[in-house]
Design an enzyme around this catalytic site. Sequence first.
Site, mmCIF file in Angstrom:
data_model
loop_
_atom_site.group_PDB
_atom_site.id
_atom_site.type_symbol
_atom_site.label_atom_id
_atom_site.label_comp_id
_atom_site.label_asym_id
_atom_site.label_seq_id
_atom_site.Cartn_x
_atom_site.Cartn_y
_atom_site.Cartn_z
ATOM 1 N N LYS A 97 0.848 -1.191 0.000
ATOM 2 C CA LYS A 97 0.000 0.000 0.000
ATOM 3 C C LYS A 97 0.887 1.246 0.000
ATOM 4 C CE LYS A 97 -4.525 0.789 2.153
ATOM 5 N NZ LYS A 97 -5.276 0.812 3.419
HETATM 6 O O1 G3P Z 1 -7.894 1.647 5.568
HETATM 7 C C1 G3P Z 1 -8.251 2.601 4.620
HETATM 8 C C2 G3P Z 1 -9.593 3.247 4.917
HETATM 9 O O2 G3P Z 1 -10.599 2.264 4.882
HETATM 10 C C3 G3P Z 1 -9.624 4.040 6.214
HETATM 11 O O3 G3P Z 1 -10.942 4.345 6.556
HETATM 12 O O4 G3P Z 1 -12.546 5.094 8.317
HETATM 13 O O5 G3P Z 1 -10.080 5.587 8.596
HETATM 14 O O6 G3P Z 1 -11.448 6.790 6.855
HETATM 15 P P1 G3P Z 1 -11.257 5.504 7.636
#
Ligand code: G3P
Length: 217
Positions: free
Chosen positions: A83
């Site tokens: 990533k």
């Molecule tokens: O892991 C990537 C993404 O899904 C993060 O989500 O909820 O931290 O904006 P969030």
Amino acid sequence: MRFFVDSVDIVEIKKLTELGLVDGVTTNPSLIAKSGQNFLETIEKICAVVAGPVSAEVAATDYEDMILEGRKLAKIAKNVAIKLPLIENGVRACKTLASEGYMVNLTLCFSVSQALLAAKAGAAFVSPFVGRLDDIGIEGMDLIDDVVKVFSNYEFSTQVLVASVRNPNHVVEAALMGADIVTLPPSVLWKLFDHPLTEKGLQLFLADWEKTGQAIL
Ligand code: G3P
């Protein structure tokens, strides 16, 4: 549509994998920090449970160290997806690592132009963050709609991995738009089962069955 789990909680990941609902996992530095777990060990454990792609994020922001960290992460297991953040060095590193045969997930995508760069760089996945756009009053799902449309115009191989998903509506809308993958916190995945009429109907069926006095076994 494939379901990835956005988590580093191996217990939850195992439970969902046993249900046959998990096609992959995404992690990020914040999830690791919150868990207090060792990053490399956690990725190894997840890769041993989930056969699909497991995204592990580099910490470096310079090209050279992104490459070194990416190669190190990819050595943990064959299903590791490296990533990288959607910054210039991340796109450059994606081009290099993808050309070496590695799976790359370009993350922190917030625009169609960024998604286009990810596709041109040969990323396996691009992760547009819908919830964080919603958080600032921008309709996150509009980005998904646009990215899916643009990608379909050019036969790009990069898969749209909808991230920052906050509720079942994001999942349904992503599916209606034809996104390839959603990555879900376990709490959102579990919510997909719930509907009050299902629960009410089941209770009624069970009560009526009870009245028959019969047994199947
Ligand atoms: O892991 C990537 C993404 O899904 C993060 O989500 O909820 O931290 O904006 P969030």
